[in-house]
Design a protein around this motif. Structure first.
Motif, PDB file in Angstrom:
ATOM      1  N   ARG A  47     122.172 218.729  29.420  1.00 46.86           N
ATOM      2  CA  ARG A  47     121.364 219.906  28.997  1.00 46.86           C
ATOM      3  C   ARG A  47     119.870 220.156  29.337  1.00 46.86           C
ATOM      4  O   ARG A  47     119.361 221.314  29.553  1.00 46.86           O
ATOM      5  CB  ARG A  47     121.617 219.759  27.447  1.00 46.86           C
ATOM      6  CG  ARG A  47     122.822 219.884  26.618  1.00 46.86           C
ATOM      7  CD  ARG A  47     122.630 220.039  25.272  1.00 46.86           C
ATOM      8  NE  ARG A  47     123.916 219.780  24.462  1.00 46.86           N
ATOM      9  CZ  ARG A  47     124.755 220.881  24.490  1.00 46.86           C
ATOM     10  NH1 ARG A  47     124.278 222.137  24.825  1.00 46.86           N
ATOM     11  NH2 ARG A  47     125.808 220.794  23.818  1.00 46.86           N
ATOM     12  N   CYS A  48     119.580 218.984  29.817  1.00 45.73           N
ATOM     13  CA  CYS A  48     117.985 218.970  30.215  1.00 45.73           C
ATOM     14  C   CYS A  48     117.725 218.937  31.832  1.00 45.73           C
ATOM     15  O   CYS A  48     118.665 218.409  32.458  1.00 45.73           O
ATOM     16  CB  CYS A  48     117.411 217.662  29.683  1.00 45.73           C
ATOM     17  SG  CYS A  48     117.559 217.321  28.154  1.00 45.73           S
ATOM     18  N   ASP A  49     116.767 219.711  31.949  1.00 40.18           N
ATOM     19  CA  ASP A  49     116.617 219.934  33.577  1.00 40.18           C
ATOM     20  C   ASP A  49     116.237 218.613  34.246  1.00 40.18           C
ATOM     21  O   ASP A  49     116.440 218.388  35.344  1.00 40.18           O
ATOM     22  CB  ASP A  49     115.341 221.051  33.774  1.00 40.18           C
ATOM     23  CG  ASP A  49     115.684 222.481  33.577  1.00 40.18           C
ATOM     24  OD1 ASP A  49     116.954 222.639  33.429  1.00 40.18           O
ATOM     25  OD2 ASP A  49     114.699 223.317  33.240  1.00 40.18           O
ATOM     26  N   GLU A  50     115.426 217.744  33.482  1.00 35.56           N
ATOM     27  CA  GLU A  50     115.064 216.661  33.984  1.00 35.56           C
ATOM     28  C   GLU A  50     116.279 215.664  34.573  1.00 35.56           C
ATOM     29  O   GLU A  50     116.189 215.023  35.489  1.00 35.56           O
ATOM     30  CB  GLU A  50     114.493 215.580  33.002  1.00 35.56           C
ATOM     31  CG  GLU A  50     113.006 216.041  32.449  1.00 35.56           C
ATOM     32  CD  GLU A  50     113.148 217.297  31.334  1.00 35.56           C
ATOM     33  OE1 GLU A  50     112.033 218.034  31.237  1.00 35.56           O
ATOM     34  OE2 GLU A  50     114.314 217.694  31.045  1.00 35.56           O
ATOM     35  N   TRP A  51     117.538 215.696  33.835  1.00 35.61           N
ATOM     36  CA  TRP A  51     118.700 215.275  34.627  1.00 35.61           C
ATOM     37  C   TRP A  51     118.922 215.536  36.077  1.00 35.61           C
ATOM     38  O   TRP A  51     119.202 214.906  36.675  1.00 35.61           O
ATOM     39  CB  TRP A  51     119.981 215.435  33.469  1.00 35.61           C
ATOM     40  CG  TRP A  51     121.003 214.640  33.832  1.00 35.61           C
ATOM     41  CD1 TRP A  51     121.471 213.551  33.420  1.00 35.61           C
ATOM     42  CD2 TRP A  51     122.076 214.865  34.809  1.00 35.61           C
ATOM     43  NE1 TRP A  51     122.535 212.790  33.775  1.00 35.61           N
ATOM     44  CE2 TRP A  51     123.112 213.949  34.740  1.00 35.61           C
ATOM     45  CE3 TRP A  51     122.228 215.839  35.635  1.00 35.61           C
ATOM     46  CZ2 TRP A  51     124.090 214.010  35.520  1.00 35.61           C
ATOM     47  CZ3 TRP A  51     123.603 215.808  36.435  1.00 35.61           C
ATOM     48  CH2 TRP A  51     124.531 214.816  36.378  1.00 35.61           C
ATOM     49  N   TRP A  52     119.026 216.982  36.108  1.00 29.22           N
ATOM     50  CA  TRP A  52     119.316 217.523  37.419  1.00 29.22           C
ATOM     51  C   TRP A  52     118.043 217.195  38.377  1.00 29.22           C
ATOM     52  O   TRP A  52     118.490 216.872  39.702  1.00 29.22           O
ATOM     53  CB  TRP A  52     119.543 219.138  37.167  1.00 29.22           C
ATOM     54  CG  TRP A  52     120.544 219.266  36.174  1.00 29.22           C
ATOM     55  CD1 TRP A  52     120.700 219.598  34.769  1.00 29.22           C
ATOM     56  CD2 TRP A  52     122.096 219.337  36.710  1.00 29.22           C
ATOM     57  NE1 TRP A  52     121.951 219.680  34.353  1.00 29.22           N
ATOM     58  CE2 TRP A  52     122.898 219.638  35.381  1.00 29.22           C
ATOM     59  CE3 TRP A  52     122.705 219.337  37.798  1.00 29.22           C
ATOM     60  CZ2 TRP A  52     124.250 219.679  35.497  1.00 29.22           C
ATOM     61  CZ3 TRP A  52     124.061 219.412  37.758  1.00 29.22           C
ATOM     62  CH2 TRP A  52     124.846 219.410  36.590  1.00 29.22           C
ATOM     63  N   GLU A  53     117.166 217.161  37.944  1.00 28.63           N
ATOM     64  CA  GLU A  53     115.900 216.856  38.808  1.00 28.63           C
ATOM     65  C   GLU A  53     115.871 215.773  39.199  1.00 28.63           C
ATOM     66  O   GLU A  53     115.618 215.260  40.552  1.00 28.63           O
ATOM     67  CB  GLU A  53     114.612 217.275  38.178  1.00 28.63           C
ATOM     68  CG  GLU A  53     114.210 218.823  37.883  1.00 28.63           C
ATOM     69  CD  GLU A  53     113.165 219.007  36.852  1.00 28.63           C
ATOM     70  OE1 GLU A  53     112.633 217.963  36.269  1.00 28.63           O
ATOM     71  OE2 GLU A  53     112.962 220.163  36.607  1.00 28.63           O
ATOM     72  N   ALA A  54     116.286 214.625  38.465  1.00 29.89           N
ATOM     73  CA  ALA A  54     116.613 213.144  38.822  1.00 29.89           C
ATOM     74  C   ALA A  54     117.530 213.157  40.175  1.00 29.89           C
ATOM     75  O   ALA A  54     117.400 212.273  41.017  1.00 29.89           O
ATOM     76  CB  ALA A  54     116.801 212.113  37.621  1.00 29.89           C
ATOM     77  N   GLU A  55     118.688 213.828  39.890  1.00 30.35           N
ATOM     78  CA  GLU A  55     119.729 213.839  40.989  1.00 30.35           C
ATOM     79  C   GLU A  55     119.284 214.514  42.100  1.00 30.35           C
ATOM     80  O   GLU A  55     119.475 214.238  43.428  1.00 30.35           O
ATOM     81  CB  GLU A  55     120.923 214.696  40.382  1.00 30.35           C
ATOM     82  CG  GLU A  55     121.780 213.871  39.231  1.00 30.35           C
ATOM     83  CD  GLU A  55     122.214 212.620  39.668  1.00 30.35           C
ATOM     84  OE1 GLU A  55     122.479 212.471  40.752  1.00 30.35           O
ATOM     85  OE2 GLU A  55     122.638 211.858  38.727  1.00 30.35           O
TER      86      GLU A  55
END
Length: 467
Positions: A439-447
């Motif tokens: 749900r968090c943009d940070e998860w996608w940014e880490a990828e």
């Protein structure tokens, strides 16, 4: 991992900007493209750009689209294997080899697919020295099976059509349990697929917008990116574009016959390559601005205009389209390409875009995948002559409706995300905590930031092999 030498190819940065590849390697790859297309040096031809560093695209004329907003279509038939999916399969495999998850001298790779990903997997794995199995629904076009086998992979046919992914998953479970040396290269969850399109496809589109503006086309930004979801790899390009222009619209496309995100729907359809009755793990649905649905038979009726001589004649003589451009359409567009183009036209109408806007989409493969499908269309609907072509252009392109549009409201985005639970937690072994993290943009940014890590790992490996 074995100490033997891995067969490698380009970094993400080299796929985005192939002029960074060693000139000697690039020249050999360019020559091998025609002289020896199965040589592993062809991995260095994985790019949206040609040997002259030109992005491969076409801008659709308003005489075809019926709208005054420019629509640019990236075309992918020049990629090894004839589709951009080869970039996703290479990115998935090179990452797994570099980090020790796949041993090419020990493991058998399984590529679950409904078409182009399996073809790309067969191509890449064969060039990188791996044995492969491709799982594909039995109702896909014969040309798909032929290409997979020509690249040296075995095919396992599962029951059903494009949307029967559950049957593919069942077979992967069976294979995994039968052999500890099986490795499943699942395009629907492997983030290497996401990273290729986020970084390479997304940044290519950012560059294209600026290039087109220099030609007087658009204003230098992308107003919307439209892409149908199969694995939802390609639509990841929208995440990068939205970082450049926050008001950019990411528009996902589904078949009317299988409106999974749109209506929690299901069903069979024949837009080969998309619409698989589940929400994929790698789809950042919380970033999606709209879902639009396209009719599968209309995409095939439209493609037949380009496949039949009478259709091409009408485009030139009755609509005034450049014959050279019509020839490009006839070669570079497939069924899902038409779906993506319909989505682009629908986005223009839905959002009220004008001549200073720019919509970008993708031609995921070309006509070479569909001769058998086009022959079946002729048997059912007849050969397209000029009169029929005029009627189809006016009804299918110019008259495209703005129904079946579902905006990405807060409620819809929440629902789209929640739909992942039923496939990924209940069936595929993900945890609720993992799902909540997405749900968090940070998860996608880490990828996304792992692109740099993987490129550094590949460069380090190359250096270790020198001398």
């Amino acid at each position: 991992m074995s100490e033997r030498r891995l067969i490698t190819g380009p970094t993400f940065e080299e796929m985005l900007h192939p002029n960074l590849i060693d000139p000697g390697i690039r020249a050999k790859a360019h020559e091998a493209k025609t002289s020896d297309p199965l040589d592993s040096i062809n991995l260095y031809n994985i790019s949206w750009r040609d040997m002259n560093n030109q992005i491969q695209y076409v801008v659709l004329p308003p005489e075809l689209t019926g709208v005054d907003t420019p629509i640019a279509v990236l075309t992918s038939v020049h990629f090894p294997s004839g589709s951009h999916k080869v970039g996703a399969t290479y990115s998935v495999l090179i990452e797994k080899e570099l980090f020790g998850d796949v041993d090419p001298w020990k493991h058998t790779l399984v590529w679950p697919s409904t078409g182009n990903y399996g073809i790309g997997g067969a191509y890449v794995a064969g060039r990188m020295g791996c044995n492969s199995l491709v799982i594909l629904p039995e109702e896909m076009s014969q040309e798909r099976f032929d290409k997979i086998e020509a690249y040296g992979a075995q095919v396992i046919k599962t029951p059903g059509c494009e949307s029967n992914v559950k049957e593919i998953y069942d077979k992967t479970h069976e294979l995994r349990e039968s052999d500890p040396d099986i490795r499943i290269m699942n395009q629907f969850e492997e983030m290497g697929n996401y990273r290729f399109h986020y970084y390479v496809t997304g940044n290519t589109i950012v560059d294209l917008a600026k290039e087109l503006a220099a030609q007087g086309i658009g204003s230098g930004k992308v107003s919307a990116f439209t892409s149908a979801m199969g694995s939802a790899g390609t639509i990841a390009a929208g995440d990068r574009i939205k970082q450049e222009w926050p008001d950019h619209k990411i528009v996902g496309l589904e078949p009317i016959q299988c409106p999974t995100l749109a209506l929690n729907g299901y069903g069979g359809h024949d837009i080969q390559g998309i619409g698989d009755k589940h929400v994929t793990w790698i789809h950042h649905v919380k970033n999606t601005d709209a879902m639009m649905c396209i009719d599968d038979i209309e995409t095939k009726l439209a493609l037949q205009i380009f496949a039949d001589e009478g259709g091409r004649q009408a485009l030139v003589e009755d609509f005034g389209i450049d014959p050279a451009l019509v020839d490009i359409f006839a070669h570079r567009f497939g069924i899902s390409s038409i779906c993506n183009i319909f989505g682009a036209i629908k986005a223009v109408k839905h959002y009220g875009f004008g001549p200073d806007d720019l919509v970008v989409t993708i031609a995921t493969d070309g006509m070479d995948r569909y001769p058998s499908v086009m022959e079946a269309m002729r048997q059912t609907y007849g050969v397209v002559d000029r009169t029929e072509a005029i009627a189809r252009v006016r009804s299918l392109f110019h008259g495209l409706r703005t129904d079946w549009v579902f905006d990405g409201t807060a409620d819809n985005r929440e629902r789209w995300h929640n739909l992942k639970y039923y496939t990924w937690v209940e069936q595929q072994g993900k945890t609720v905590d993992e799902l909540e993290a997405q749900r968090c943009d940070e998860w996608w940014e880490a990828e996304q930031t792992r692109v740099g890590e993987i490129d550094a790992k590949l460069r380090e490996y190359r250096q270790s092999q020198q001398g």
